[in-house]
Design an enzyme around this catalytic site. Structure first.
Site, PDB file in Angstrom:
ATOM      1  N   CYS A 106       0.833  -1.206   0.000  1.00  0.00           N
ATOM      2  CA  CYS A 106       0.000   0.000   0.000  1.00  0.00           C
ATOM      3  C   CYS A 106       0.874   1.264   0.000  1.00  0.00           C
ATOM      4  CB  CYS A 106      -0.996  -0.021   1.159  1.00  0.00           C
ATOM      5  SG  CYS A 106      -2.333   1.164   0.925  1.00  0.00           S
ATOM      6  N   HIS A 208      -3.739  -5.041   0.735  1.00  0.00           N
ATOM      7  CA  HIS A 208      -3.245  -5.395   2.078  1.00  0.00           C
ATOM      8  C   HIS A 208      -3.346  -6.895   2.326  1.00  0.00           C
ATOM      9  CE1 HIS A 208      -2.561  -1.438   3.994  1.00  0.00           C
ATOM     10  NE2 HIS A 208      -3.500  -1.011   3.166  1.00  0.00           N
ATOM     11  N   GLU A 210      -1.755  -8.625   4.312  1.00  0.00           N
ATOM     12  CA  GLU A 210      -1.601  -8.949   5.749  1.00  0.00           C
ATOM     13  C   GLU A 210      -2.953  -8.983   6.463  1.00  0.00           C
ATOM     14  OE1 GLU A 210      -1.204  -6.018   4.541  1.00  0.00           O
ATOM     15  OE2 GLU A 210      -1.866  -4.506   5.982  1.00  0.00           O
TER      16      GLU A 210
END
Ligand code: MN
Length: 235
Positions: A106, A208, A210
Site C-alpha cells: 500500500c 493489504h 496482511e
C-alpha cells in the site's frame, strides 16, 4: 533457519508513538520469518537498519508528501508524515540498490515508487470512479486485479485474475526507474509493481495481504514466497 524481516512502522508524531498493526507480525511469523519492527529514525540510520535485516516490508500508512515527487499539495491530499517519508525513502533507496527481498504494501508500494523517481496521484477521485477505499471488512477481497503474464506475481500465484482488498485513495501515476507494472485493476490503475531486474526480488502491492492471509490463499502465498526468498538469499 529463521530470517529477520524488518517492517517499517507508522510514526504518530502528535502522540509520539511508533505503531504497527499486529497483522504484519502474524503474517510474517506464520510464513516462517522473524518480524523486527523498525521505528521512524533519522535518514542516516537507514544503512544500519538495511544491514541488520535479511528482508524488508514497507508497511501501509498516511499519504506521501508530494514534495518528494515534485508537486505542491493539492485538494484531496490526506495527512502526511514528513519524518516517516524521509526515513523510508532513504531506506527504500538502499533497498532498490541492493539485492535483499522487499515486499512493499500500500503506502509501501508508493514509497518504493517515489524513491525510484516515480509519481503518484495525490487523490484518485480525479482518475477513477472505482471504489478503492472499500466499506467491506478488511479481509474481504473487494475488487479485481489482472496480473501481467510475465510477472513474478503471476508466476507465484499461477492465475491471471485475483481479487484483493482495497484501502487507498492515492495510487501510481508514473512508474519509477527499473520498475514494471505487474497488475492493474479494471480502471487501469497499477495495483502491483516489481523490479525489472531479474537478479532482484522486489514486489509492491497496492492492497493489504496482511489483512486477508488467514482467509485468502493468494494473500498467504505472497508472504510465503517472500519469506522463502529471504531464506534462500540468506543461505
Ligand atoms: Mn485498489
Amino acid at each position: 533457519m529463521r530470517c529477520c524481516i524488518g517492517i517499517t512502522c507508522s510514526w504518530q508524531e502528535a502522540e509520539s508513538r511508533h505503531v504497527l498493526r499486529d497483522d504484519y507480525v502474524k503474517a510474517v511469523s506464520y510464513a516462517g520469518g522473524t518480524p523486527l519492527l523498525i521505528p521512524t529514525l533519522p535518514a542516516e540510520a537507514a544503512g544500519d537498519i538495511y544491514r541488520l535485516c535479511d528482508g524488508l516490508i514497507f508497511s501501509g500508512g498516511d499519504d506521501l508528501d508530494p514534495f518528494f515527487f515534485g508537486e505542491e499539495p493539492q485538494v484531496g491530499l490526506g495527512e502526511i508524515n514528513p519524518l516517516r517519508d524521509l526515513f523510508e525513502l532513504a531506506l527504500a533507496k538502499l533497498a532498490l540498490a541492493g539485492t535483499k527481498p522487499v515486499l512493499a504494501i500500500c503506502r509501501g508500494l508508493q514509497v518504493v515508487n517515489v524513491a525510484a523517481g516515480g509519481g503518484l496521484y495525490q487523490d484518485l477521485k480525479g482518475f477513477t470512479k472505482a471504489q478503492h477505499n472499500q466499506k467491506a471488512p478488511r479481509w474481504y477481497p473487494a475488487h479485481e486485479v489482472r496480473l501481467d503474464e510475465p510477472s513474478r506475481l503471476f508466476g507465484f500465484l499461477g492465475k491471471k485474475n485475483i481479487r484483493v482488498n482495497s484501502f487507498h485513495h492515492q495510487g501510481i501515476n508514473r512508474l519509477g526507474a527499473d520498475l514494471t507494472a505487474a497488475g492493474k485493476s479494471r480502471d487501469g490503475l497499477i495495483e502491483a509493481l516489481e523490479t525489472a531486474d531479474p537478479r532482484k526480488w522486489l514486489i509492491g502491492v497496492q492492497w493489504h495481504p496482511e489483512c486477508s492471509w488467514e482467509k485468502d490463499a493468494d494473500s498467504a502465498r505472497i508472504f510465503q514466497f517472500f519469506v522463502d526468498e529471504v531464506k534462500r538469499r540468506k543461505d
